[in-house]
Design an enzyme around this catalytic site. Sequence first.
Site, short mmCIF file in Angstrom:
data_model
loop_
_atom_site.label_atom_id
_atom_site.label_comp_id
_atom_site.label_asym_id
_atom_site.label_seq_id
_atom_site.Cartn_x
_atom_site.Cartn_y
_atom_site.Cartn_z
N ASP A 36 0.86 -1.18 0.00
CA ASP A 36 0.00 0.00 0.00
C ASP A 36 0.90 1.24 0.00
O ASP A 36 1.26 1.76 1.05
CB ASP A 36 -0.91 -0.01 1.23
CG ASP A 36 -1.89 1.16 1.26
OD1 ASP A 36 -1.80 2.02 0.37
OD2 ASP A 36 -2.73 1.21 2.17
N HIS A 37 1.28 1.69 -1.20
CA HIS A 37 2.21 2.80 -1.36
C HIS A 37 1.60 3.91 -2.20
O HIS A 37 0.72 3.65 -3.03
CB HIS A 37 3.50 2.33 -2.04
CG HIS A 37 4.39 1.53 -1.16
ND1 HIS A 37 5.63 1.09 -1.54
CD2 HIS A 37 4.23 1.08 0.12
CE1 HIS A 37 6.20 0.41 -0.57
NE2 HIS A 37 5.37 0.39 0.45
N GLY A 105 5.01 2.80 8.65
CA GLY A 105 5.14 3.54 7.41
C GLY A 105 6.55 3.92 7.00
O GLY A 105 7.53 3.63 7.69
N GLU A 106 6.63 4.56 5.84
CA GLU A 106 7.88 5.08 5.29
C GLU A 106 7.65 6.50 4.80
O GLU A 106 6.57 6.83 4.30
CB GLU A 106 8.38 4.22 4.10
CG GLU A 106 8.51 2.74 4.39
CD GLU A 106 7.31 1.95 3.89
OE1 GLU A 106 6.43 2.53 3.22
OE2 GLU A 106 7.24 0.75 4.19
N ASN A 109 6.03 7.39 1.24
CA ASN A 109 4.60 7.48 0.97
C ASN A 109 3.90 8.56 1.78
O ASN A 109 2.93 9.15 1.31
CB ASN A 109 3.93 6.14 1.29
CG ASN A 109 4.61 5.00 0.58
OD1 ASN A 109 4.65 4.96 -0.63
ND2 ASN A 109 5.18 4.07 1.34
N THR A 190 9.66 -8.97 7.68
CA THR A 190 10.33 -9.16 6.40
C THR A 190 11.70 -9.81 6.55
O THR A 190 12.41 -9.95 5.56
CB THR A 190 10.48 -7.82 5.65
OG1 THR A 190 11.24 -6.92 6.45
CG2 THR A 190 9.12 -7.22 5.34
#
Length: 318
Positions: A36-37, A105-106, A109, A190
């Site tokens: 989701d980006h 998040g990141e 985005n 991950t």
Amino acid sequence: MRIGFKLIAEAYSPVEIVEQAVRAEEVGFDFVEVSDHFHPWVSEHEHSGFAFSMLAAIAARTTRIELATGVTCPFIRYHPAIVAQAAATTGLLADGRFTLGLGAGERLNEHVVGKGWPAVAQRHEMLRESIEIIRLLWSGGYHSYEGKHLRLEDARVFDLPDPLPRIAVAAGGPAAARIAGEHGDALFATEPRADLIAAYEEAGGDGPRYAEVPLAWAPSVEEAAESARRLFRFGVPGWKVQAELPNPVNFDAATELVTGDHMAEQFGCGPEVSRHLEIAKQFADAGYDQLALINAGPDPDGFFDFFSKELGPALNDL
């Protein structure tokens, strides 16, 4: 052990993502999860479709396979009330087959809405508050919420599925794993790190443990490794870099020295089942029981055939 497939929304168009999900159901995968980006990671990526639209289309085109976000940041770019509504609607359309993956998040985005990018400790606080708001809205009726960072005013989600979606919380370190244990229904990782599962369980978590398994199928190791470099080199610098850079051009600069050999060290590259099993076994041995296979190779259809005929049956022995 359940085996899923990672839908790489940065590398393929929304239409292709939906078709891949349909194919994943046909060849026997248990679930798919989609990123989701807002932006893709690197310049070779040319896509970044809206996750919840793709999930709705997948739900309409499939009957058995489970769906998940991998993962959604529920604050800054979104408000958690919108995520609660989107996830509830997706749960209804998927007839109970949807899991809401959430994470801190990141910058890639979240900076796009011009609200800045908080330090990681604040992002963790915002993630906790977001989960509290989502669960509050999923309890039915009108609700308000006054948190340290987030607010909700007299809001209600009218269409709620039964059962409600499971919430899987992403963790890159023990602090986030503890949030997953305290506030989530599952863990999402991950890396094949047993310490994340330990922190999750110590915080009370007892649900499924999701992990993304880095593979790249191609007729040769060299072709697979080069495709992995092109599509997934953004992950090589690690999470402290991955969460902080704002745009694909920054990731291009940060990864310009990454080679195919670097990727072959981390990914199961090539046509041999044994190498792919070697990578997957690291995650299984660490305690993860929901393995989402990444295919960073150049041929999705070839990977699906490989999974159907060789890799899938071999994974059943893990």
